[in-house]
Design a protein around this motif. Structure first.
Motif, short mmCIF file in Angstrom:
data_model
loop_
_atom_site.label_atom_id
_atom_site.label_comp_id
_atom_site.label_asym_id
_atom_site.label_seq_id
_atom_site.Cartn_x
_atom_site.Cartn_y
_atom_site.Cartn_z
N PRO A 1 0.81 -1.23 0.00
CA PRO A 1 0.00 0.00 0.00
C PRO A 1 0.84 1.27 0.00
CG PRO A 1 -0.18 -1.16 2.11
CD PRO A 1 0.52 -2.07 1.17
N ARG A 2 2.07 1.20 0.54
CA ARG A 2 2.93 2.40 0.54
C ARG A 2 3.30 2.78 -0.89
NH1 ARG A 2 7.17 -0.06 4.71
NH2 ARG A 2 6.73 -1.76 3.25
N LYS B 1 -11.52 -5.72 -5.73
CA LYS B 1 -12.95 -5.43 -5.95
C LYS B 1 -13.44 -4.32 -5.04
CE LYS B 1 -13.95 -10.09 -7.61
NZ LYS B 1 -14.55 -11.40 -7.32
N LEU B 2 -13.00 -4.35 -3.77
CA LEU B 2 -13.38 -3.28 -2.85
C LEU B 2 -12.85 -1.93 -3.33
CD1 LEU B 2 -12.75 -5.02 0.60
CD2 LEU B 2 -14.97 -4.35 -0.36
N MET B 3 -11.62 -1.94 -3.82
CA MET B 3 -11.01 -0.70 -4.32
C MET B 3 -11.75 -0.19 -5.57
SD MET B 3 -8.66 0.12 -2.20
CE MET B 3 -7.65 1.32 -3.08
N TYR B 4 -12.07 -1.12 -6.46
CA TYR B 4 -12.85 -0.74 -7.64
C TYR B 4 -14.19 -0.12 -7.23
CZ TYR B 4 -10.36 -2.80 -11.70
OH TYR B 4 -9.48 -3.07 -12.71
N ARG B 5 -14.87 -0.77 -6.28
CA ARG B 5 -16.19 -0.29 -5.87
C ARG B 5 -16.11 1.13 -5.33
NH1 ARG B 5 -17.78 -4.40 -2.56
NH2 ARG B 5 -18.83 -5.48 -4.25
N PHE B 6 -15.03 1.43 -4.60
CA PHE B 6 -14.87 2.79 -4.07
C PHE B 6 -14.46 3.76 -5.18
CE2 PHE B 6 -11.99 6.04 -2.27
CZ PHE B 6 -12.93 6.74 -1.52
N SER C 1 -9.09 -15.17 -4.35
CA SER C 1 -7.95 -14.79 -3.53
C SER C 1 -8.25 -13.51 -2.75
CB SER C 1 -6.72 -14.56 -4.41
OG SER C 1 -6.90 -13.43 -5.22
N ARG C 2 -7.45 -13.30 -1.70
CA ARG C 2 -7.59 -12.08 -0.89
C ARG C 2 -7.28 -10.84 -1.73
NH1 ARG C 2 -3.99 -9.19 2.39
NH2 ARG C 2 -5.00 -8.02 4.08
N ALA C 3 -6.25 -10.95 -2.59
CA ALA C 3 -5.89 -9.81 -3.44
C ALA C 3 -7.04 -9.44 -4.37
CB ALA C 3 -4.64 -10.15 -4.26
N ALA C 4 -7.75 -10.45 -4.90
CA ALA C 4 -8.89 -10.18 -5.78
C ALA C 4 -10.01 -9.49 -5.00
CB ALA C 4 -9.39 -11.47 -6.40
#
Length: 379
Positions: A70-71, A136-141, A129-132
């Motif tokens: 994330p950094r 998806k959460l990032m896309y939704r935001f 996967s967790r990355a997927a």
């Protein structure tokens, strides 16, 4: 009210400058010849120089295209925010996942209109996967913010709707591929010779179905000694699915495939082939298949999102099952044994399909219309 006297400022952001130069040259030519200031924001590569020669301004972007730190992603977001605040583009086009997510957020923070272009979800998107899930959460935001979200194929659009990733479903649009310059990729007659040449073009990744292609070649060569199986594209790229040069060398030693390295111009190699193959696991709308069809080459590809946008089974090529060397070998054998006149008819229908559905001129018009609708500036 229009702003005819304003100089239009357009930015295009991607995880590789190469992709912008390779896939969107028609759009860049249209923008620069009509006086727009075009900024390319991407990691530096060998295409910075030709992009600058075209009249574009190039800004190096820090982006860990495959990393999940994330950094590093915050560095990407901050760099884009600073650039948007400094240059104040009238509109930004974002391509590929990290540019789509962090660029859309940065554009919102900088009060700059943006368009998100989903060039393909990548096979990992549909995994559990967790990355997927995080993606998806990032896309939704992030996809709350673009003025429009463009999809290259209906399957990707349906995937986003099904996963409820579009806060504003009415902003979704279909681009139907990024187009081919029909003059640049002119129709070429099929070769007349004894050998039959298959060629797979693209980054050499396991997810492109290279293993299935090699296995199919291994099975077919004893039966069809005149068949040749070529690979064209970079090895050892920055991707978890990358194939190494050692893998390719092993196949060469077995006399299964011919590795052609990389080529800045694929047209002579497509012209020298009888059939273009792409057994990929998932695509946006694959450029190599559009170019192959434009040049009059029958195609064998997998029946997956993206590939089936270009290939109509039995019309301009053949579709096979994904991840199946058996199904691929059967399709390649069928292509090998088709009468020459039937292959030639497939080739002609492929050219006609690309001219009808994937002409780059239509894509350029879409960009012009969208830019005018959002900025009020005519091109």
């Amino acid at each position: 009210m229009t702003k005819e006297k304003s100089t239009l400022r357009i930015a295009l952001v991607c995880n590789t400058a190469w992709a912008i130069y390779t896939y969107r040259r028609g759009v860049l030519r249209m923008l620069t010849t009509r006086g727009a200031e075009v900024t390319i924001i991407a990691p530096r590569d060998r295409t910075f120089e030709p992009l600058i020669e075209m009249g574009c301004r190039c800004i190096e972007l820090p982006v860990a295209s495959k990393g999940t730190d994330p950094r590093e992603d915050l560095k990407t977001l901050a760099a884009l925010y600073r650039e948007y605040r400094a240059s104040r583009p009238h509109i930004v086009f974002h391509y590929t996942i990290k540019a789509n997510i962090y660029g859309s957020i940065a554009a919102m923070l900088a009060r700059v209109p943006s368009i998100a272009v989903t060039t393909g979800l990548g096979y990992t998107f549909i995994q559990k996967s967790r990355a997927a899930q995080i993606a998806k959460l990032m896309y939704r935001f992030a996809f709350r913010f673009p003025r429009e979200v463009w999809f290259l194929n209906k399957d990707d659009h349906h995937a986003f709707k099904h996963e409820n990733l579009l806060a504003h479903p009415d902003r979704a649009r279909r681009l139907h591929g990024e187009g081919v310059d029909l003059d640049e990729y002119a129709l070429e007659p099929l070769p007349a010779r004894e050998d039959f040449v298959f060629i797979l073009i693209g980054r050499l990744l396991w997810d492109k179905g290279v293993a299935e292609y090699v296995e199919a070649a291994r099975r077919l060569k004893p039966k069809f000694p005149h068949a040749r199986f070529q690979l064209l594209g970079p090895v050892g790229v920055d991707n978890p699915s990358a194939i190494s040069r050692t893998d390719v060398a092993g196949w060469e030693a077995e006399n299964i495939v011919e590795y052609l390295g990389e080529a800045s111009d694929v047209r002579p190699l497509v012209a020298a082939a009888d059939c273009v193959v792409l057994p990929s696991y998932r695509e946006g709308v694959p450029r190599t298949l559009m170019e192959a069809s434009a040049m009059g080459r029958p195609i064998v590809a997998t029946d997956v999102p993206g590939c089936r946008e270009v290939v109509e089974h039995g019309v301009n090529g053949l579709l096979c099952e994904v991840k199946s060397a058996d199904s691929l070998a059967q399709a390649l054998e069928r292509m090998l044994t088709l009468p020459a006149d039937e292959r030639a008819a497939m080739a002609q229908r492929g050219r006609e399909k690309v001219a009808r559905e994937f002409d780059e001129k239509n894509v350029v018009e879409r960009y012009k219309g969208t830019i005018h609708a959002i900025t009020g500036i005519s091109l």
